[in-house]
Write a protein that holds these residues in place. Sequence first.
Motif, PDB file in Angstrom:
ATOM      1  N   ASP A 159       8.867  -8.189   9.410  1.00 39.72           N
ATOM      2  CA  ASP A 159       7.808  -7.881   8.438  1.00 39.72           C
ATOM      3  C   ASP A 159       7.810  -8.947   7.354  1.00 39.72           C
ATOM      4  OD1 ASP A 159       6.074  -6.831   6.564  1.00 39.72           O
ATOM      5  OD2 ASP A 159       6.914  -4.807   6.637  1.00 39.72           O
ATOM      6  N   HIS A 160       6.645  -9.537   7.093  1.00 32.95           N
ATOM      7  CA  HIS A 160       6.563 -10.562   6.049  1.00 32.95           C
ATOM      8  C   HIS A 160       6.657  -9.964   4.653  1.00 32.95           C
ATOM      9  CE1 HIS A 160       2.494  -9.059   5.766  1.00 32.95           C
ATOM     10  NE2 HIS A 160       2.236  -9.461   7.010  1.00 32.95           N
ATOM     11  N   GLY A 161       6.537  -8.625   4.540  1.00 30.51           N
ATOM     12  CA  GLY A 161       6.772  -7.977   3.260  1.00 30.51           C
ATOM     13  C   GLY A 161       5.590  -7.906   2.324  1.00 30.51           C
ATOM     14  N   THR A 162       4.404  -8.309   2.787  1.00 27.50           N
ATOM     15  CA  THR A 162       3.237  -8.307   1.916  1.00 27.50           C
ATOM     16  C   THR A 162       2.789  -6.894   1.585  1.00 27.50           C
ATOM     17  OG1 THR A 162       2.480 -10.404   2.843  1.00 27.50           O
ATOM     18  CG2 THR A 162       0.847  -9.072   1.667  1.00 27.50           C
ATOM     19  N   LEU A 163       2.524  -6.635   0.315  1.00 30.43           N
ATOM     20  CA  LEU A 163       2.012  -5.350  -0.157  1.00 30.43           C
ATOM     21  C   LEU A 163       0.745  -5.568  -0.956  1.00 30.43           C
ATOM     22  CD1 LEU A 163       5.397  -3.923  -1.536  1.00 30.43           C
ATOM     23  CD2 LEU A 163       4.322  -3.306   0.634  1.00 30.43           C
ATOM     24  N   ASP A 164      -0.102  -4.546  -1.004  1.00 23.57           N
ATOM     25  CA  ASP A 164      -1.277  -4.663  -1.858  1.00 23.57           C
ATOM     26  C   ASP A 164      -0.860  -4.360  -3.302  1.00 23.57           C
ATOM     27  OD1 ASP A 164      -1.207  -1.917  -2.302  1.00 23.57           O
ATOM     28  OD2 ASP A 164      -2.906  -1.469  -1.005  1.00 23.57           O
ATOM     29  N   PRO A 165      -1.770  -4.508  -4.276  1.00 25.70           N
ATOM     30  CA  PRO A 165      -1.387  -4.287  -5.675  1.00 25.70           C
ATOM     31  C   PRO A 165      -0.820  -2.902  -5.968  1.00 25.70           C
ATOM     32  CG  PRO A 165      -3.469  -5.466  -5.564  1.00 25.70           C
ATOM     33  CD  PRO A 165      -3.150  -5.040  -4.163  1.00 25.70           C
ATOM     34  N   SER A 166      -1.103  -1.942  -5.104  1.00 22.77           N
ATOM     35  CA  SER A 166      -0.576  -0.599  -5.326  1.00 22.77           C
ATOM     36  C   SER A 166       0.777  -0.381  -4.660  1.00 22.77           C
ATOM     37  CB  SER A 166      -1.580   0.440  -4.798  1.00 22.77           C
ATOM     38  OG  SER A 166      -2.814   0.368  -5.497  1.00 22.77           O
ATOM     39  N   GLY A 167       1.318  -1.428  -4.021  1.00 19.79           N
ATOM     40  CA  GLY A 167       2.608  -1.304  -3.367  1.00 19.79           C
ATOM     41  C   GLY A 167       2.528  -0.753  -1.961  1.00 19.79           C
ATOM     42  N   VAL A 168       1.370  -0.879  -1.314  1.00 16.26           N
ATOM     43  CA  VAL A 168       1.157  -0.300   0.011  1.00 16.26           C
ATOM     44  C   VAL A 168       1.038  -1.415   1.048  1.00 16.26           C
ATOM     45  CG1 VAL A 168      -0.355   1.133   1.426  1.00 16.26           C
ATOM     46  CG2 VAL A 168       0.038   1.717  -0.972  1.00 16.26           C
ATOM     47  N   GLY A 169       1.710  -1.243   2.181  1.00 15.66           N
ATOM     48  CA  GLY A 169       1.678  -2.221   3.244  1.00 15.66           C
ATOM     49  C   GLY A 169       0.594  -1.931   4.267  1.00 15.66           C
ATOM     50  N   ALA A 170       0.432  -2.838   5.205  1.00 16.44           N
ATOM     51  CA  ALA A 170      -0.604  -2.729   6.228  1.00 16.44           C
ATOM     52  C   ALA A 170      -0.373  -1.510   7.114  1.00 16.44           C
ATOM     53  CB  ALA A 170      -0.614  -3.995   7.080  1.00 16.44           C
ATOM     54  N   GLY A 171      -1.465  -0.814   7.445  1.00 22.37           N
ATOM     55  CA  GLY A 171      -1.419   0.319   8.368  1.00 22.37           C
ATOM     56  C   GLY A 171      -1.083   1.645   7.749  1.00 22.37           C
ATOM     57  N   VAL A 172      -0.616   1.642   6.509  1.00 28.23           N
ATOM     58  CA  VAL A 172      -0.228   2.905   5.861  1.00 28.23           C
ATOM     59  C   VAL A 172      -1.427   3.818   5.661  1.00 28.23           C
ATOM     60  CG1 VAL A 172       0.710   3.918   3.742  1.00 28.23           C
ATOM     61  CG2 VAL A 172       1.802   1.908   4.743  1.00 28.23           C
ATOM     62  N   ASP A 173      -2.591   3.218   5.384  1.00 27.18           N
ATOM     63  CA  ASP A 173      -3.774   4.043   5.121  1.00 27.18           C
ATOM     64  C   ASP A 173      -4.196   4.861   6.336  1.00 27.18           C
ATOM     65  OD1 ASP A 173      -4.481   1.725   6.496  1.00 27.18           O
ATOM     66  OD2 ASP A 173      -6.517   1.714   5.684  1.00 27.18           O
ATOM     67  N   LYS A 174      -3.699   4.522   7.525  1.00 26.41           N
ATOM     68  CA  LYS A 174      -4.043   5.301   8.723  1.00 26.41           C
ATOM     69  C   LYS A 174      -3.201   6.566   8.849  1.00 26.41           C
ATOM     70  CE  LYS A 174      -6.906   2.186  10.491  1.00 26.41           C
ATOM     71  NZ  LYS A 174      -6.749   1.099   9.489  1.00 26.41           N
ATOM     72  N   VAL A 175      -2.019   6.537   8.277  1.00 27.23           N
ATOM     73  CA  VAL A 175      -1.102   7.671   8.444  1.00 27.23           C
ATOM     74  C   VAL A 175      -0.898   8.466   7.165  1.00 27.23           C
ATOM     75  CG1 VAL A 175       0.122   6.477  10.296  1.00 27.23           C
ATOM     76  CG2 VAL A 175       0.974   6.301   7.949  1.00 27.23           C
ATOM     77  N   MET A 176      -1.384   7.953   6.046  1.00 24.11           N
ATOM     78  CA  MET A 176      -1.135   8.597   4.755  1.00 24.11           C
ATOM     79  C   MET A 176      -2.289   8.319   3.802  1.00 24.11           C
ATOM     80  SD  MET A 176       2.074   7.676   2.252  1.00 24.11           S
ATOM     81  CE  MET A 176       2.157   8.216   0.551  1.00 24.11           C
ATOM     82  N   LYS A 177      -2.887   9.363   3.301  1.00 25.54           N
ATOM     83  CA  LYS A 177      -3.976   9.231   2.332  1.00 25.54           C
ATOM     84  C   LYS A 177      -3.653  10.127   1.146  1.00 25.54           C
ATOM     85  CE  LYS A 177      -7.280   8.652   6.152  1.00 25.54           C
ATOM     86  NZ  LYS A 177      -7.404   7.196   6.035  1.00 25.54           N
ATOM     87  N   GLY A 178      -3.956   9.649  -0.055  1.00 20.27           N
ATOM     88  CA  GLY A 178      -3.591  10.453  -1.211  1.00 20.27           C
ATOM     89  C   GLY A 178      -4.509  10.265  -2.405  1.00 20.27           C
TER      90      GLY A 178
END
Length: 226
Positions: free
Chosen positions: A141-160
């Motif tokens: 994992d290259h470790g890239t996160l968006d400004p909210s601290g979320v990585g790629a693909g998380v939005d498919k398994v977790m919404k809040g």
Amino acid sequence: MNEDTPGTTEVLETLKASLAGVGMPTPVEQIVAAGRARGRRRRLAKVTVAAAAAAGLALGVTTYGNPSTAPPTAGGSGSQTAAVHIHTAAYTVDSNADGTIHVTWDKAKYFEDSAGLQAALARAGFPVLVKTGEFCRGPADHGTLDPSGVGAGVDKVMKGESLSGGRVEFVFVPSAMPKGEQLFIGYLTPAQLAVTHGRPGSVERLVPTGVPLVCSTQAPAPNPGS
């Protein structure tokens, strides 16, 4: 019946004397011996039944008398293993009939039982690794996160979304979790939050299962614009 005793011998002698003039095809001793054998077989049968019952009780110790207390059947990634409804002061976890898991937690209290939250989500069938003050990623994992601290693909398994009173609600979707992966949630400690001012307040990314992860106590950089 017991083995020969003085009393038994006397009875046999009397019996033989009384039957001395009567013709019998089978000797008295043989009849008595057969009766003793039947008695021994009856006693052996009782002992066998008692032993079988005791064995059954011993085996029963390893089973769950109350199915609701038994641990859930282990399932693959993305499979729901048990209906879960857990409410604590720090969080609630409720699995729904549609396969999703609804979770709320208190931002001020999640440090108190992050291990309990991880266990509750795992019990509901959602693979997750929760840590506080430590942030992990997969070896590739290259470790890239968006400004909210979320990585790629998380939005498919977790919404809040944020709720009133400092609580947050999330919907977890086990069926959307890629095979061989789990969700990593890394909460910032109070000291780390003092640096980021809660932006971000946590790190979420998908990480592989079954392999060593690369973990660090280095929190993500503050993002004032998030």
